[in-house]
Design a protein around this motif. Structure first.
Motif, short mmCIF file in Angstrom:
data_model
loop_
_atom_site.label_atom_id
_atom_site.label_comp_id
_atom_site.label_asym_id
_atom_site.label_seq_id
_atom_site.Cartn_x
_atom_site.Cartn_y
_atom_site.Cartn_z
N SER A 1 30.37 75.87 77.77
CA SER A 1 31.48 75.73 78.55
C SER A 1 30.94 75.21 79.72
CB SER A 1 32.44 76.94 78.47
OG SER A 1 33.46 76.71 79.36
N LYS A 2 30.13 75.90 80.33
CA LYS A 2 29.50 75.40 81.77
C LYS A 2 29.21 74.04 81.72
CE LYS A 2 30.30 79.65 83.65
NZ LYS A 2 31.40 80.02 84.62
N VAL A 3 28.29 73.77 80.65
CA VAL A 3 27.79 72.46 80.55
C VAL A 3 28.65 71.42 80.34
CG1 VAL A 3 26.31 70.84 79.05
CG2 VAL A 3 25.42 73.32 79.77
N GLY A 4 29.82 71.69 79.54
CA GLY A 4 30.65 70.91 79.22
C GLY A 4 31.48 70.52 80.34
N ILE B 1 26.45 58.54 77.34
CA ILE B 1 26.54 59.62 76.41
C ILE B 1 27.65 59.50 75.27
CG2 ILE B 1 27.04 62.25 76.22
CD1 ILE B 1 24.30 61.63 77.59
N ARG B 2 27.29 59.69 73.90
CA ARG B 2 28.39 59.48 73.04
C ARG B 2 29.14 60.57 72.97
NH1 ARG B 2 25.64 59.15 68.63
NH2 ARG B 2 27.69 58.78 67.32
N GLU B 3 30.31 60.63 73.25
CA GLU B 3 30.91 62.05 73.30
C GLU B 3 31.00 62.56 71.69
OE1 GLU B 3 35.39 63.65 74.41
OE2 GLU B 3 34.80 62.07 75.33
N GLU B 4 31.31 61.64 70.89
CA GLU B 4 31.34 62.31 69.49
C GLU B 4 30.05 63.25 69.16
OE1 GLU B 4 30.48 57.93 69.31
OE2 GLU B 4 31.55 59.19 70.47
N ALA B 5 28.78 62.90 69.64
CA ALA B 5 27.62 63.66 69.43
C ALA B 5 27.59 64.99 69.98
CB ALA B 5 26.61 62.57 69.82
N LEU B 6 28.51 65.30 71.09
CA LEU B 6 28.41 66.56 71.59
C LEU B 6 28.91 67.66 70.73
CD1 LEU B 6 29.73 65.54 74.92
CD2 LEU B 6 27.23 65.73 74.37
N SER B 7 28.32 68.90 70.66
CA SER B 7 29.06 69.85 69.93
C SER B 7 30.49 70.18 70.47
CB SER B 7 28.17 71.10 70.05
OG SER B 7 28.23 71.59 71.42
N GLU B 8 31.27 70.87 69.51
CA GLU B 8 32.62 71.06 69.92
C GLU B 8 32.96 71.89 71.14
OE1 GLU B 8 36.60 70.94 70.20
OE2 GLU B 8 35.26 69.68 69.30
N PRO B 9 32.04 73.06 71.33
CA PRO B 9 32.24 73.92 72.65
C PRO B 9 31.97 72.90 73.80
CG PRO B 9 31.06 75.03 70.93
CD PRO B 9 31.20 73.46 70.43
N VAL B 10 30.88 72.03 73.85
CA VAL B 10 30.82 71.47 74.92
C VAL B 10 31.85 70.22 75.13
CG1 VAL B 10 29.02 69.55 75.98
CG2 VAL B 10 28.35 71.56 74.80
N TYR C 1 19.92 78.15 81.31
CA TYR C 1 19.75 78.13 80.00
C TYR C 1 20.34 76.85 79.26
CZ TYR C 1 19.51 83.11 80.26
OH TYR C 1 18.92 84.47 80.54
N GLY C 2 21.29 75.96 79.89
CA GLY C 2 21.90 74.93 79.13
C GLY C 2 21.11 73.46 79.39
N GLN C 3 19.91 73.66 79.94
CA GLN C 3 19.04 72.45 80.22
C GLN C 3 18.94 71.77 79.00
OE1 GLN C 3 17.38 71.44 83.49
NE2 GLN C 3 19.28 72.55 84.13
N PRO C 4 18.70 72.34 77.78
CA PRO C 4 18.47 71.30 76.68
C PRO C 4 19.57 70.70 76.08
CG PRO C 4 17.41 73.58 76.31
CD PRO C 4 18.35 73.58 77.46
N LEU C 5 20.91 70.99 76.66
CA LEU C 5 22.12 70.18 76.15
C LEU C 5 22.46 69.31 77.09
CD1 LEU C 5 24.15 73.35 75.49
CD2 LEU C 5 23.02 72.16 73.87
N MET C 6 21.75 69.09 78.20
CA MET C 6 22.18 68.25 79.22
C MET C 6 21.41 66.77 78.97
SD MET C 6 22.09 70.60 82.57
CE MET C 6 22.67 72.43 82.51
N PRO C 7 21.96 65.62 79.45
CA PRO C 7 21.49 64.27 79.73
C PRO C 7 20.40 64.48 80.82
CG PRO C 7 23.82 64.14 80.52
CD PRO C 7 23.64 65.69 79.86
N GLY C 8 19.61 63.59 80.92
CA GLY C 8 18.67 63.75 82.01
C GLY C 8 19.07 63.67 83.44
N PRO C 9 19.90 62.87 83.95
CA PRO C 9 20.52 62.76 85.34
C PRO C 9 21.10 64.28 85.60
CG PRO C 9 21.12 60.77 84.22
CD PRO C 9 20.41 61.65 83.38
N MET C 10 21.81 64.63 84.62
CA MET C 10 22.59 65.95 84.78
C MET C 10 21.20 67.47 84.76
SD MET C 10 25.49 67.86 82.51
CE MET C 10 26.12 69.53 82.98
N THR D 1 29.02 86.51 78.13
CA THR D 1 28.60 85.87 77.07
C THR D 1 27.85 84.60 77.21
OG1 THR D 1 30.45 86.57 75.69
CG2 THR D 1 29.40 84.73 74.57
N ARG D 2 26.55 84.51 76.55
CA ARG D 2 25.66 83.53 76.88
C ARG D 2 26.13 82.05 76.24
NH1 ARG D 2 19.28 84.15 76.69
NH2 ARG D 2 19.88 85.75 78.14
N ALA D 3 26.35 82.11 74.98
CA ALA D 3 26.35 81.01 74.26
C ALA D 3 27.96 80.82 73.87
CB ALA D 3 25.58 80.83 72.94
N GLY D 4 28.52 79.66 73.59
CA GLY D 4 29.63 79.45 73.38
C GLY D 4 29.95 78.83 71.91
#
Length: 203
Positions: free
Chosen positions: A16-19, A29-38, A110-119, A200-203
């Protein structure tokens, strides 16, 4: 609203924080490639931005800025509203502010792996330089706004926008204090993200 407010209006999970921050980093970024919680967090980010941008008092506040800076007023208000949220935290939230900031920093790490480079680069700087810990200081807000103006890819006269803020500080503060509860209620009513228990850490 800027980074801190978006995080506060998110759920207490990494996804949630990442999204909820990713809305400012969607180039390429292709939005459809993101996980549903993001994606749910991204939708919440957009809800917050739409409500803020169209709120009558926020729109009126933009006209307080000098004509040469008015195009930049929305960005300036976003950062300023983070300042006001931090200054008036206890008026709206029961949690300890320092603990909330530390938790948000952990979520972003913790969310670094979910982020695009600039983020990833921006959030690393945000955490390492403790941006939120310094936003209560209005001089820091002025420095942050001048840095944003300096990164713009077009010629502008936005530098020095803190002068407009200081000239109308009381009015802008009153705007935030009346607007923010409405924003929180709007987010809660929309319920775009499933509420989860704090910690909770992961969503």
């Amino acid at each position: 609203m800027n980074y801190f407010a978006h995080l506060v209006l998110a759920q207490p999970t990494v996804t949630s924080k990442v999204g909820n921050l990713m809305g400012d980093f969607m180039r390429g970024i292709r939005e459809e490639a993101l996980s549903e919680p993001v994606r749910a967090g991204l939708r919440n980010h957009r809800l917050v931005d739409r409500f803020t941008d169209h709120h009558p008092r926020v729109r009126a506040s933009r006209r307080l800025f000098s004509p040469r800076r008015r195009r930049f007023a929305g960005v300036a208000l976003d950062v300023l509203f983070d300042h006001f949220l931090i200054r008036h935290w206890s008026r709206f939230h029961d949690e300890d502010l320092a603990q909330v900031i530390r938790a948000d920093y952990r979520h972003l790490q913790y969310g670094q792996p979910l982020m695009p480079g600039p983020m990833r680069e921006t959030t690393r700087r945000l955490v390492s330089h403790d941006w939120f810990g310094h936003y209560a200081d209005l001089d820091t807000v002025g420095v942050a706004l001048d840095r944003i103006a300096g990164r713009l890819r077009f010629a502008n006269a936005f530098a020095g926008s803190i002068e407009d803020i200081r000239a109308h500080y009381g009015t802008l503060e009153d705007t935030f204090l009346s607007f923010y509860p409405e924003l929180r209620a709007h987010v809660a009513d929309a319920a775009l993200e499933r509420p989860v228990q704090p910690g909770t850490r992961a969503g």
